[in-house]
Design a protein around this motif. Structure first.
Motif, mmCIF file in Angstrom:
data_model
loop_
_atom_site.group_PDB
_atom_site.id
_atom_site.type_symbol
_atom_site.label_atom_id
_atom_site.label_comp_id
_atom_site.label_asym_id
_atom_site.label_seq_id
_atom_site.Cartn_x
_atom_site.Cartn_y
_atom_site.Cartn_z
ATOM 1 N N CYS A 59 44.072 -20.667 13.627
ATOM 2 C CA CYS A 59 43.295 -20.505 14.849
ATOM 3 C C CYS A 59 42.164 -21.530 14.842
ATOM 4 O O CYS A 59 41.425 -21.620 13.858
ATOM 5 C CB CYS A 59 42.740 -19.080 14.894
ATOM 6 S SG CYS A 59 41.575 -18.801 16.240
ATOM 7 N N CYS A 62 38.558 -19.262 14.737
ATOM 8 C CA CYS A 62 38.120 -18.491 13.562
ATOM 9 C C CYS A 62 38.844 -18.881 12.271
ATOM 10 O O CYS A 62 38.470 -18.423 11.203
ATOM 11 C CB CYS A 62 38.289 -16.991 13.836
ATOM 12 S SG CYS A 62 40.007 -16.454 13.797
ATOM 13 N N CYS A 99 44.436 -17.314 17.405
ATOM 14 C CA CYS A 99 44.998 -16.054 16.931
ATOM 15 C C CYS A 99 44.955 -15.074 18.103
ATOM 16 O O CYS A 99 44.244 -15.314 19.085
ATOM 17 C CB CYS A 99 44.221 -15.525 15.732
ATOM 18 S SG CYS A 99 42.550 -15.003 16.119
ATOM 19 N N CYS A 102 41.279 -13.976 19.034
ATOM 20 C CA CYS A 102 40.458 -14.938 19.796
ATOM 21 C C CYS A 102 41.025 -15.159 21.187
ATOM 22 O O CYS A 102 40.273 -15.308 22.152
ATOM 23 C CB CYS A 102 40.365 -16.270 19.058
ATOM 24 S SG CYS A 102 39.342 -16.159 17.567
HETATM 25 ZN ZN LIG Z 1 40.931 -16.656 15.903
#
Ligand SMILES: [Zn+2]
Length: 108
Positions: A59, A62, A99, A102
């Motif tokens: 991601c 994050c 992800c 997010c």
């Molecule tokens: Zn993420």
């Protein structure tokens, strides 16, 4: 429609049916046509592999490596609203790895 770029990223070719639906007067019809065509494209294995691999299989917000998804930086909706060019919607530059957390958080 869009020419292949130098990295050989797959080209998105909306079907004639999609293109004809995009000239529909109803925003709802246009959105649905574009979203369907777009989802089919970004769910392709070659497209997913290319974006995930470019983003190091994590991601970009994050760093998670779980439940990765392809996200449009400029959304399908922004194309329908005329704020982003149709031919760039499914280009490599408008796609990123997020992800599911997010992606669901709608972080810009
Ligand atoms: Zn993420």
């Amino acid at each position: 429609m869009a020419r292949p770029n130098k990295q050989g990223f797959p080209e998105w070719n909306p079907t004639n049916k999609t293109l004809s639906m995009l000239s529909n007067i109803s925003e709802k019809v246009r959105y649905k046509a574009l979203r369907n065509s777009s989802s089919a494209f970004i769910n392709r294995k070659d497209v997913r592999d290319a974006i995930f691999s470019r983003d190091n299989n994590k991601c970009i917000i994050c760093g998670s490596t779980d439940n990765l998804q392809i996200d449009h930086i400029h959304s399908v909706y922004s194309v329908i609203k005329g704020q982003y060019p149709l031919e760039r919607l499914n280009s490599e530059e408008n796609l990123r790895t997020l992800c599911n957390h997010c992606n669901a958080s709608k972080i810009p």
